[in-house]
Motif scaffolding. Structure first.
Motif, short mmCIF file in Angstrom:
data_model
loop_
_atom_site.label_atom_id
_atom_site.label_comp_id
_atom_site.label_asym_id
_atom_site.label_seq_id
_atom_site.Cartn_x
_atom_site.Cartn_y
_atom_site.Cartn_z
N ALA A 1 -36.73 -3.43 -6.93
CA ALA A 1 -37.44 -4.66 -7.40
C ALA A 1 -37.72 -4.36 -8.95
CB ALA A 1 -38.37 -5.09 -6.43
N ALA A 2 -38.40 -3.33 -9.14
CA ALA A 2 -38.69 -2.80 -10.63
C ALA A 2 -37.24 -2.68 -11.44
CB ALA A 2 -39.60 -1.38 -10.65
N LEU A 3 -36.17 -2.29 -10.89
CA LEU A 3 -35.18 -2.26 -11.94
C LEU A 3 -34.58 -3.64 -11.87
CD1 LEU A 3 -32.95 -0.77 -12.95
CD2 LEU A 3 -31.73 -0.36 -10.83
N ILE A 4 -34.66 -4.36 -11.16
CA ILE A 4 -34.16 -5.70 -11.17
C ILE A 4 -34.79 -6.66 -12.32
CG2 ILE A 4 -33.42 -7.97 -10.15
CD1 ILE A 4 -32.41 -5.95 -7.74
N LYS A 5 -36.15 -6.42 -12.29
CA LYS A 5 -37.04 -6.96 -12.98
C LYS A 5 -36.71 -6.58 -14.48
CE LYS A 5 -40.52 -8.65 -9.96
NZ LYS A 5 -42.02 -8.22 -9.43
N LYS A 6 -36.84 -5.39 -14.51
CA LYS A 6 -36.58 -4.81 -16.04
C LYS A 6 -35.26 -5.29 -16.58
CE LYS A 6 -35.49 -0.21 -18.00
NZ LYS A 6 -34.16 -0.20 -18.06
N GLN B 1 -33.58 -8.05 -15.80
CA GLN B 1 -33.87 -9.52 -16.09
C GLN B 1 -34.47 -9.60 -17.54
OE1 GLN B 1 -34.97 -10.52 -11.79
NE2 GLN B 1 -34.18 -12.30 -12.67
N ARG B 2 -35.36 -8.71 -17.47
CA ARG B 2 -36.28 -8.77 -18.94
C ARG B 2 -35.26 -8.61 -20.16
NH1 ARG B 2 -40.26 -6.16 -16.36
NH2 ARG B 2 -39.72 -4.09 -17.24
N GLU B 3 -34.48 -7.73 -19.78
CA GLU B 3 -33.54 -7.00 -20.85
C GLU B 3 -32.19 -8.08 -21.11
OE1 GLU B 3 -32.09 -3.22 -19.59
OE2 GLU B 3 -34.03 -2.26 -20.36
N ILE B 4 -31.81 -8.82 -20.30
CA ILE B 4 -30.76 -9.68 -20.52
C ILE B 4 -31.25 -11.26 -20.54
CG2 ILE B 4 -29.19 -8.36 -19.05
CD1 ILE B 4 -29.33 -10.07 -16.44
N GLY B 5 -32.39 -11.39 -20.39
CA GLY B 5 -32.96 -12.70 -20.68
C GLY B 5 -32.92 -13.63 -19.50
N PRO B 6 -33.28 -14.85 -19.61
CA PRO B 6 -32.99 -16.03 -18.64
C PRO B 6 -31.62 -16.05 -18.18
CG PRO B 6 -33.74 -16.90 -20.83
CD PRO B 6 -33.71 -15.61 -20.87
N MET B 7 -31.38 -16.73 -17.14
CA MET B 7 -29.99 -17.09 -16.64
C MET B 7 -29.56 -18.36 -17.61
SD MET B 7 -28.84 -18.89 -13.07
CE MET B 7 -29.67 -17.86 -12.01
N PRO B 8 -28.30 -17.99 -18.23
CA PRO B 8 -27.73 -19.25 -19.07
C PRO B 8 -27.51 -20.33 -18.09
CG PRO B 8 -26.58 -17.14 -19.60
CD PRO B 8 -27.50 -16.78 -18.29
N PRO B 9 -27.37 -21.73 -18.72
CA PRO B 9 -27.31 -22.78 -17.78
C PRO B 9 -25.79 -22.64 -17.35
CG PRO B 9 -27.46 -23.35 -20.28
CD PRO B 9 -27.88 -21.96 -20.34
N PRO B 10 -25.35 -23.50 -16.34
CA PRO B 10 -23.96 -23.55 -16.03
C PRO B 10 -23.26 -24.24 -16.97
CG PRO B 10 -25.66 -24.26 -14.11
CD PRO B 10 -26.30 -24.10 -15.42
N THR B 11 -23.80 -24.88 -17.92
CA THR B 11 -23.12 -25.76 -18.98
C THR B 11 -22.46 -24.62 -19.88
OG1 THR B 11 -25.01 -26.13 -20.20
CG2 THR B 11 -24.07 -27.80 -18.74
N ASN B 12 -22.95 -23.28 -20.01
CA ASN B 12 -22.31 -22.33 -20.66
C ASN B 12 -21.79 -21.22 -19.58
OD1 ASN B 12 -24.39 -23.52 -22.21
ND2 ASN B 12 -24.07 -22.15 -23.66
N PRO B 13 -20.68 -21.51 -18.81
CA PRO B 13 -19.95 -20.65 -18.05
C PRO B 13 -19.63 -19.23 -18.35
CG PRO B 13 -18.61 -22.48 -18.17
CD PRO B 13 -19.72 -22.71 -19.22
N SER B 14 -19.08 -19.19 -19.47
CA SER B 14 -18.75 -17.67 -19.88
C SER B 14 -20.16 -16.90 -20.21
CB SER B 14 -17.87 -17.90 -21.03
OG SER B 14 -16.73 -18.25 -20.67
N GLN B 15 -20.98 -17.51 -20.79
CA GLN B 15 -22.41 -16.75 -20.79
C GLN B 15 -22.85 -16.47 -19.51
OE1 GLN B 15 -25.20 -18.28 -23.70
NE2 GLN B 15 -23.48 -19.19 -25.17
N PHE B 16 -22.85 -17.57 -18.63
CA PHE B 16 -23.33 -17.39 -17.25
C PHE B 16 -22.80 -16.25 -16.65
CE2 PHE B 16 -23.40 -18.39 -12.83
CZ PHE B 16 -24.63 -18.95 -12.51
#
Length: 155
Positions: free
Chosen positions: A77-82, A84-99
């Motif tokens: 859980a700590a690794l996944i939270k870390k 997620q902090r590093e990669i930032g928020p999930m890009p929106p589906p309207t940006n499918p490559s970034q997503f």
């Protein structure tokens, strides 16, 4: 007798694509596929973050304390939270490559959790958003099947 070492190099063409321009002409199919993948990503995060997932010794995880034994040598859980902090928020589906790139970074974190097959390279190599999403989808499904114990990975 003078022997020389011959070094061979391959010639590769590298096309650098601005991720914003790649997503500028996102198709409705790509946007729909990315939207479809959101619940799979949420399911993956839930399973991968739950330490009790790893009590099932059939779940393949390269970070086990001891092979064939429950538990991990890291706090998932700590690794996944870390990550997620590093990669930032999930890009929106309207940006499918970034997503897709974001999703690949999530399920193949560094340091490795070892619960998913490596998909980062395949996502980056895919020439289209829909191709990137297909790679992400396969990676998510295989990893979810591993994490829920229905089909352990062959790693």
């Amino acid at each position: 007798d003078n022997k020389q070492s011959i070094t061979e190099w391959s010639n590769n063409k590298i096309l650098i694509i601005d991720e914003n321009s790649e997503d500028a002409d996102a198709t409705n199919d790509a946007i729909a596929k990315a939207t479809y993948l959101i619940p799979l990503i949420e399911r993956w995060k839930s399973l991968a973050s739950d330490q009790t997932t790893y009590d099932n010794v059939d779940v393949v995880a390269m970070t086990r304390r001891k092979s064939g034994q429950p538990g991990l040598s890291i706090n998932a859980a700590a690794l996944i939270k870390k990550v997620q902090r590093e990669i930032g928020p999930m890009p929106p589906p309207t940006n499918p490559s970034q997503f897709s790139v974001w999703g690949a970074a999530l399920i193949n974190p560094l340091p490795a959790l070892g619960v998913a097959t490596e998909i980062r390279g395949a996502v980056l190599e895919s020439p289209s958003a829909i191709g990137k999403l297909a790679v992400l989808e396969r990676g998510l499904i295989k990893s979810i099947n591993n994490l829920d114990g229905t089909r352990p990975l062959n790693m």
